[in-house]
Design an enzyme around this catalytic site. Structure first.
Site, mmCIF file in Angstrom:
data_model
loop_
_atom_site.group_PDB
_atom_site.id
_atom_site.type_symbol
_atom_site.label_atom_id
_atom_site.label_comp_id
_atom_site.label_asym_id
_atom_site.label_seq_id
_atom_site.Cartn_x
_atom_site.Cartn_y
_atom_site.Cartn_z
ATOM 1 N N TYR A 235 2.430 11.910 2.864
ATOM 2 C CA TYR A 235 3.379 11.241 3.753
ATOM 3 C C TYR A 235 4.582 12.175 3.842
ATOM 4 O O TYR A 235 5.264 12.401 2.840
ATOM 5 C CB TYR A 235 3.847 9.905 3.176
ATOM 6 C CG TYR A 235 2.876 8.767 3.274
ATOM 7 C CD1 TYR A 235 2.658 8.110 4.482
ATOM 8 C CD2 TYR A 235 2.189 8.311 2.143
ATOM 9 C CE1 TYR A 235 1.782 7.043 4.563
ATOM 10 C CE2 TYR A 235 1.310 7.243 2.216
ATOM 11 C CZ TYR A 235 1.114 6.617 3.424
ATOM 12 O OH TYR A 235 0.244 5.561 3.503
ATOM 13 N N ASP A 263 -1.286 6.826 10.413
ATOM 14 C CA ASP A 263 -1.521 5.474 10.928
ATOM 15 C C ASP A 263 -0.508 4.460 10.426
ATOM 16 O O ASP A 263 -0.582 3.286 10.765
ATOM 17 C CB ASP A 263 -2.947 5.000 10.590
ATOM 18 C CG ASP A 263 -3.304 5.205 9.131
ATOM 19 O OD1 ASP A 263 -2.405 5.522 8.332
ATOM 20 O OD2 ASP A 263 -4.493 5.076 8.793
ATOM 21 N N HIS A 372 -5.541 2.216 8.536
ATOM 22 C CA HIS A 372 -4.851 1.944 7.271
ATOM 23 C C HIS A 372 -5.401 0.695 6.597
ATOM 24 O O HIS A 372 -4.668 -0.058 5.952
ATOM 25 C CB HIS A 372 -3.342 1.815 7.489
ATOM 26 C CG HIS A 372 -2.524 2.409 6.375
ATOM 27 N ND1 HIS A 372 -2.378 3.768 6.206
ATOM 28 C CD2 HIS A 372 -1.814 1.841 5.367
ATOM 29 C CE1 HIS A 372 -1.610 4.000 5.151
ATOM 30 N NE2 HIS A 372 -1.248 2.843 4.627
#
Length: 503
Positions: A235, A263, A372
């Protein structure tokens, strides 16, 4: 250091004087409250109490030493727990009184999930099982597989079936991998290490979560051989320097691929997770704590976000395609890039069009179709449907990069259906986490992989396909799936017609 009693520690339970016990050490975290990534509320719930289980389930070892100054240590306590420490029993205490079930008693993934629901703490179950809003997307991820029927062939020698597959240049024993799944130590003290050992012994790839409960280097140290491949989920943070540091660390530890997650640029509303967080706040039972929580929220009432929302603190929401150039520069040439979370044909096509201008090489090696696990946008398309849209509208992409899917996989037949529609590999997330529960640990994860292996081999035999290369659309009836296909890229790009309201 001073020797303290539990009674002395319990007096420091406000935002003005907040002490917590971790292990047998008492820390004064008052000054750290405003800087905690998950917000001060996460700490204040344990003000004056033992926070060991909560802390160790979420934070990698060494976090305290990196975060708090030595002066934050107030002293030690002789004992923790008993009547003087209110609160729920920990996961480890629940494990001690586990019913005599073994991983071998689990016949399918549903059994694994049922076992986890009975043995995990409320907090762990809420985090693992939760999804956005009404959780319909999570459910649809799985039930859409029911719309695809098989077309078995007969009079074929199915004595030997070969499930050997490949992923990013690595040979795997199954077309199966473990998707990034955070906070495995909420289920078992070995956490992601247990998953790593099981994956290594079964010859499949583990994608390690950006929010793992152990450090990347610690997890890969559990590899069963020096050749076991791992991927790292990234991330990208608002502070790019933090992400650059992360990437240097995982590269040094031998990472073979980086999985850029796209996502969930912002967290979905996971109500099950949020509800448990609110219940824990109320269960604290101290007026001082509740008042402090209200003050720290900056509003008149407490707003709890749950574990899932806390993990997104600092995540960048401004990513664009050009950020792939930045990512490629952070990595050696031999480390692959996987984009996770693509949900439309258009974006997959765009992924194939990203090139390094300095050498003309593609920037993307694989895409992971994912929503996700239904934890981001409620109403997002199930990955299997996106896979079928790719096959129908843009089949050329399968020649340009590897295509994976995850989300909703509960049977080996689900895996085989995805392979028939063009997937290179199929990922599981929640089943690997839940398999750790109730003391199962590595054996539970191994059992999940074994179950899926047996179901995949059985499905292939009954289809009459002996190798993965033989699987294809000729083995499935997708008529029901085709009926709900989305528009082609050309149709989606067509200008809208505007009609006058006048007759």
């Amino acid at each position: 250091m001073r020797r303290l009693t539990l009674g002395e520690v319990s007096q420091h339970k406000t935002a003005q004087s907040c002490w917590v016990i971790i292990g047998s050490t008492v820390y004064d975290v008052t000054k750290f409250l405003p800087d905690h990534p998950g917000g001060s509320r996460s700490i204040l719930r344990f003000a004056g109490k033992d926070a060991t289980t909560e802390f160790e389930g979420i934070h990698p070892p060494g976090t305290l030493e990196e975060t708090l100054h030595e002066s934050a240590k107030v002293g030690t306590v002789e004992s923790v727990g008993g009547e003087d420490t209110p609160g729920d029993r920990t996961d480890m205490e629940e494990t001690a009184k586990l019913a005599p079930e073994t991983p071998e008693d689990m016949l399918n993934i549903a059994d694994i999930e049922d076992h986890a629901s009975r043995t995990l703490s409320n907090k762990a179950w809420a985090y693992y099982a939760s999804a956005s809003d009404d959780m319909r997307t999570k459910i649809y991820n799985n039930t859409i597989f029911h719309l695809v029927l098989f077309r078995p062939r007969i009079f074929r020698d199915i004595t030997v079936v070969d499930t050997t597959a490949h992923m990013l240049g690595f040979k795997t024993s199954l077309p199966l991998f473990v998707s990034p799944a955070a906070l495995a130590r909420l289920a078992h003290p070995d956490g992601e290490k247990a998953i790593a050992r099981a994956c290594g012994k079964h010859g499949i790839v583990q994608m390690i979560s950006n929010n793992a409960s152990l450090r990347y280097a610690d997890i890969v140290s559990a590899a069963v051989s020096s050749k076991q491949p791992f991927a790292f989920q990234l991330y990208i943070q608002n502070e790019r320097a933090r992400s650059e540091k992360q990437l240097r660390e995982v590269v040094k530890a031998g990472c073979k691929a980086v999985v850029l997650t796209l996502d969930a640029p912002t967290p979905g509303k996971r109500e099950m997770d949020e509800r448990v967080a609110r219940q824990e706040t109320r269960a604290a039972g101290h007026v001082e704590v509740n008042e402090a929580l209200s003050a720290s929220s900056g509003r008149g009432k407490v707003t709890e976000g749950g574990v899932g929302r806390a993990l997104f603190q600092g995540t960048a929401g401004d990513l664009v395609w050009d950020d792939l150039i930045w990512l490629r520069k952070q990595l050696p040439d031999d480390i692959k890039i996987v984009l996770k979370g693509l949900q439309t044909v258009e974006d997959v096509i765009l992924a194939t069009q990203q090139f390094d201008k300095t050498n003309g090489k593609p920037l993307v090696d694989a895409v992971l179709l994912s929503n996700h696990g239904g934890r981001a946008l409620e109403g997002a398309p199930p990955p299997l449907l996106v896979l079928q849209e790719l096959r129908m509208y843009a089949p050329e992409v399968f020649q340009k990069l590897e295509v994976y899917i995850d989300g909703g996989i509960r049977r080996g037949t689900d895996v085989v259906k995805a392979l028939c529609l063009g997937a290179t590999q199929v990922g599981i997330g929640r089943p690997a986490l839940m398999a750790l529960a109730g003391g199962f640990g590595e054996a539970g994860v191994s059992r999940v992989i074994q179950i899926l292996r047996e179901e995949i081999e059985t499905a292939m035999r009954l289809l009459g396909a002996l190798t993965l290369d033989q699987l294809g659309p000729q083995y499935v009836n997708t008529r029901q799936l085709d009926a709900i296909l989305g528009p082609s890229p050309q149709q989606a790009a067509a200008p809208r017609l505007h009609f006058s309201a006048k007759l």
